[in-house]
Structures are given as C-alpha cells and as structure tokens.
Design an enzyme around this catalytic site. Structure first.
Site, mmCIF file in Angstrom:
data_model
loop_
_atom_site.group_PDB
_atom_site.id
_atom_site.type_symbol
_atom_site.label_atom_id
_atom_site.label_comp_id
_atom_site.label_asym_id
_atom_site.label_seq_id
_atom_site.Cartn_x
_atom_site.Cartn_y
_atom_site.Cartn_z
ATOM 1 N N LYS A 195 -49.027 16.444 -5.327
ATOM 2 C CA LYS A 195 -47.612 16.826 -5.177
ATOM 3 C C LYS A 195 -47.497 18.339 -5.184
ATOM 4 C CE LYS A 195 -43.271 15.578 -4.879
ATOM 5 N NZ LYS A 195 -43.025 16.651 -3.900
ATOM 6 N N LYS B 82 -48.552 21.588 -14.012
ATOM 7 C CA LYS B 82 -47.103 21.370 -14.115
ATOM 8 C C LYS B 82 -46.758 19.886 -14.159
ATOM 9 C CE LYS B 82 -44.727 24.171 -11.615
ATOM 10 N NZ LYS B 82 -44.019 24.821 -10.480
ATOM 11 N N LYS C 168 -50.710 22.266 -2.819
ATOM 12 C CA LYS C 168 -49.841 23.332 -2.323
ATOM 13 C C LYS C 168 -50.314 23.746 -0.942
ATOM 14 C CE LYS C 168 -46.300 25.590 -4.294
ATOM 15 N NZ LYS C 168 -45.326 25.006 -5.225
ATOM 16 N N THR D 155 -34.581 22.811 -9.605
ATOM 17 C CA THR D 155 -35.453 23.860 -10.142
ATOM 18 C C THR D 155 -34.651 24.892 -10.920
ATOM 19 O OG1 THR D 155 -36.879 23.570 -8.198
ATOM 20 C CG2 THR D 155 -37.296 25.491 -9.593
ATOM 21 N N ASN E 228 -32.743 29.561 -3.646
ATOM 22 C CA ASN E 228 -32.298 28.335 -4.289
ATOM 23 C C ASN E 228 -32.476 28.370 -5.807
ATOM 24 O OD1 ASN E 228 -31.247 25.633 -3.852
ATOM 25 N ND2 ASN E 228 -33.231 24.916 -4.562
ATOM 26 N N SER F 155 -38.033 16.082 -7.708
ATOM 27 C CA SER F 155 -38.752 15.463 -6.590
ATOM 28 C C SER F 155 -39.240 14.065 -6.958
ATOM 29 C CB SER F 155 -39.949 16.334 -6.191
ATOM 30 O OG SER F 155 -39.541 17.434 -5.408
#
Length: 430
Positions: free
Chosen positions: A79, A103, A115, A203, A234, A363
């Site tokens: 993820k 994380k 990533k 976030t 954001n 998410s």
C-alpha cells in the site's frame, strides 16, 4: 520497456533513504531485532522501473520514467501513494516504500508498504497530457498492481482524478466479468468512482488529531496557539482547517511558489479560495505579507507543520526553529541530524509514520467499503479515524515512556515488533 529488480540490496545514499535506514537501524538495535528478520526488512521485495512513450498535445512523443517499489507484504497487500515530481527516483521510492511499511504496521492495518511515481513537473503539462501519461504508466505497470496485491493512492501532485484514470485504465485491461471485482485497486478515488467520504481530508485530519492528542497529554489548550504550515496542498490545508476550528492561529504558509506571513492570523478558507483562483500559488494573497523562504522555519510560533517534501528541516535550520512542536505532515521532512539537534533543545516531534497515517487509514476504510459493498457516512469515517489514531498515538507515547526513547524511535519499535512477530510465527520459506 520495463526493468525489474527483485530484492537487490544496495548501500543507502545520503538523503531520505539514508534517513529511513538510520531510523530503522536505531530501533532495531534497541529491541535487538532477530538478525535474519533484520536482513529481510532492510531490503525491498521488488522494484519496477518503466520507461514509456506518450504523445503530447503538439504531436511530439516524450519518454517518461516511472517507478514502483514494493518493500514488504508480510502483513498484507502493498500500500502506498504515487507522486508526480522531478525529485522522484529509485532511492526516493525505496525510502518512501519503507516508511509505508512502518506506517501501516504501526497503524495495525493488514497492509505492507510500497511507493512510486513519475519523474516530471506536472505544471508543465496540460490536463489531457497528464491523463495520457497516467494511463500509459498504469498500463506499463500492468499486473504488478492489483486490489489484493499493490494498491496505489494519491501523493504529491496526484489526486482523486489521477486515481480515477488509473482505475479506469486498470479495469479496461480486465474481462467484463472481472471489472467489478477491481474497484479497490486504488484508493483516494472520487466519490462517484467508488471513493469514500472523508478520504480527501483524512491525512490532514490525522495531523490535526495527533496535535490535539499531544495537547491533551501536555494538559494545554490549542486555542490561541500559533502555527505555521509548509505546503498548502491537501494535507496542509485540512490540518490548518481543523486547527483553526480549535482556535489555533495560522500565521505563516510556505509553498513551492514562496512564503507569506501575518502574525495576526491568516484565514485558511480565504487562502484556499485565493490559491484556487491563482493556479495554486499563495503569493499575492492580500491577507498576508511575502517573506523570505529562508526565514520561514525560524518564525516565532508554537507549532510547525512541514507538509510538503522530505528533508526540509536540516542541520542548516534546525537550530533556528522556535516551535515547541513539529508535526510531520510530510514523509521524512526532518533529517536524522536535525532531529538530534531538536530533541536536545527539547522540541517535541510527532513522527511522520504516526502523524500523517490518517491518509492510509482512510484508504483502508475506502478499500474495505469497496471490498464489502458498503458506503459509510462522513461522520462514521471521521469517528473511526479518530479512534484508530488515538489508539496509535497513546500506544507510541507509552512505548516512548517505557523505553525512554523519543516518539519516532517508539513508533518504529512498535512497527518492527509487529513484523518480527509475524515472521517468527509464520517462519521463512523454505
């Protein structure tokens, strides 16, 4: 054209990769991590570099380079976000993928870490060009992403529209009877394309929540506290929005275009409205004065929120920071040497893998809804997010106290111990 590298061990270079390796090794040393499990966790599982052609609006063909690094999937599917930025390269993707593993583990999610992104400046391309670039990148990645394998999400310079293009392209490669099973191949989608209420602010809301929990632990009030934000995208916007509602005062903002300051306060809503009408730039906003970029971190404030790129707080500016709290909205904004200086000066740091984990938790909620055919309300999402982040925050705080370490080291210890337990219980094939 695709280059695939699997489990290739390289020496970390200076920069974000060096930082994450030093953070990992520090925590691993403290808990005396099993040496064999350590060998597994210090390298990535798979790395993909794709070079692909895209026709521009003028008819010319341009070649782009995209990356996807999958660090570890012991806890579940990979993820992590996709970013479009000139700084994207294989080492940056490696570092960010590793941070995602820690994380998701820290948050107690059934995910691993990945990533990637494309090395480009999106401001130099039209919307139609960005759509073609995104779709071609998705096609180049092929089956190396998938709803139960590797689930991308928005990151720097990507958004819900980007995810919608990825979703549509990926689903178009599947047979008609398989398409409905792939809605959760990406998260951070528009609501109409299967997105979740609250994912857009998750976030930034999480950054705000960790600051709120910090204030609770200090028996202090956020009302009247002055805060500065680097990055007004954001994450920065929503963190500022919720802090302002608590009575905190935004006094300075820095983005890719420059820095502005008003010690009496900057209206978050007015600034966002201005940036939308000004191609994303904060410069020229009537409610604040321009200032030198180099003076930003040295401003007199209570809270500093770096919510832009990595390695922004370094040995060059760490000693000038006046904030008593740094809440890391970005990934890796504080390098290791700068952190040592700040901790010695008594500055509190809420580490990135805790502070900005609201995004991946949001998410996860979207992924669950898609997978189970459910639709949650905004209130449900934010309530579940707050409960999850409260649990993580105070677990880290307790670990920091019991181990007599800083918050980042405590967060890494919790994340690594969960992975260690998984490997011990499952064993290593063959």
């Amino acid at each position: 054209m695709t280059t695939t590298i699997t489990s290739e061990k390289k020496q970390p270079k200076q920069g974000m990769l060096d930082n994450v390796m030093r953070q990992f090794n520090n925590a691993a040393d403290i808990i005396e991590l099993n040496k064999n499990i350590r060998k597994i966790l210090e390298v990535t599982n798979s790395e993909f570099i794709v070079h692909f052609p895209v026709r521009m609006d003028n008819g010319e063909v341009e070649i782009f380079t995209g990356y996807r690094v999958q660090h570890n999937n012991a806890l579940g599917p990979y993820k992590g976000g996709l970013r479009y930025h000139p700084t994207v390269d294989i080492d940056a993707a490696r570092a960010l993928a590793m941070w995602m593993t820690w994380k998701t583990s820290l948050a107690g999610l059934p995910y691993g870490g990945a990533k990637g992104g494309i090395q480009l400046d999106p401001t130099k391309y039209s919307q139609d060009e960005l759509q073609r670039i995104t779709r071609r990148f998705t096609y180049a990645l092929g089956d190396n992403i998938g709803p139960e394998l590797d689930i991308p999400a928005p990151d720097v310079n990507t958004n819900a529209q980007t995810m919608a293009w990825i979703l549509d392209t990926y689903m178009s490669t599947k047979s008609p009877n398989e398409r409905s099973k792939n809605l959760h191949v990406v998260t951070g989608k528009p609501i109409g394309a299967g997105g979740s209420e609250g994912r857009d602010r998750a976030t930034g809301y999480g950054v705000y929540l960790t600051i709120k929990f910090w204030a609770e632990s200090k028996n202090t009030d956020l009302k009247g506290k002055k805060f500065i934000v680097q990055g007004f995208g954001n994450v920065g916007y929503w963190a500022a929005y919720f802090l302002e509602r608590e009575g905190a005062v935004l006094t300075a903002v820095q983005d890719a275009y420059g820095s502005i300051h008003n010690d009496q306060g900057i209206s978050t809503e007015n600034l966002m409205a201005y940036t939308k009408a000004n191609k994303g730039s904060i410069l020229g906003f009537a409610g604040a004065s321009p200032m030198d970029n180099g003076d930003f971190f040295s401003l007199d404030c209570d809270i500093c929120i770096p919510a832009a790129l990595g390695n922004q707080i370094t040995v060059k500016n760490a000693h000038t920071i006046k904030a008593g709290l740094i809440a890391e909205g970005a990934n890796g904004p504080t390098d290791v040497q700068a952190e040592e200086i700040l901790l010695q000066r008594g500055v509190d740091i809420i580490p990135d893998i805790l502070c900005n984990s609201g995004g991946v938790i949001g998410s996860y909620f979207e992924w669950l809804q898609n997978r189970n055919g459910e639709i949650w309300t905004l209130e449900e999402v934010l309530d579940k997010l707050e409960k999850k982040m409260r649990e993580s925050y105070f677990k880290v705080a307790q670990k920091a106290k019991s181990k007599k370490v800083d918050m980042r080291t405590a967060a890494f210890i919790i994340a690594i111990e969960r992975l260690e337990e998984t490997y011990v219980q499952r064993g290593i094939f063959p």
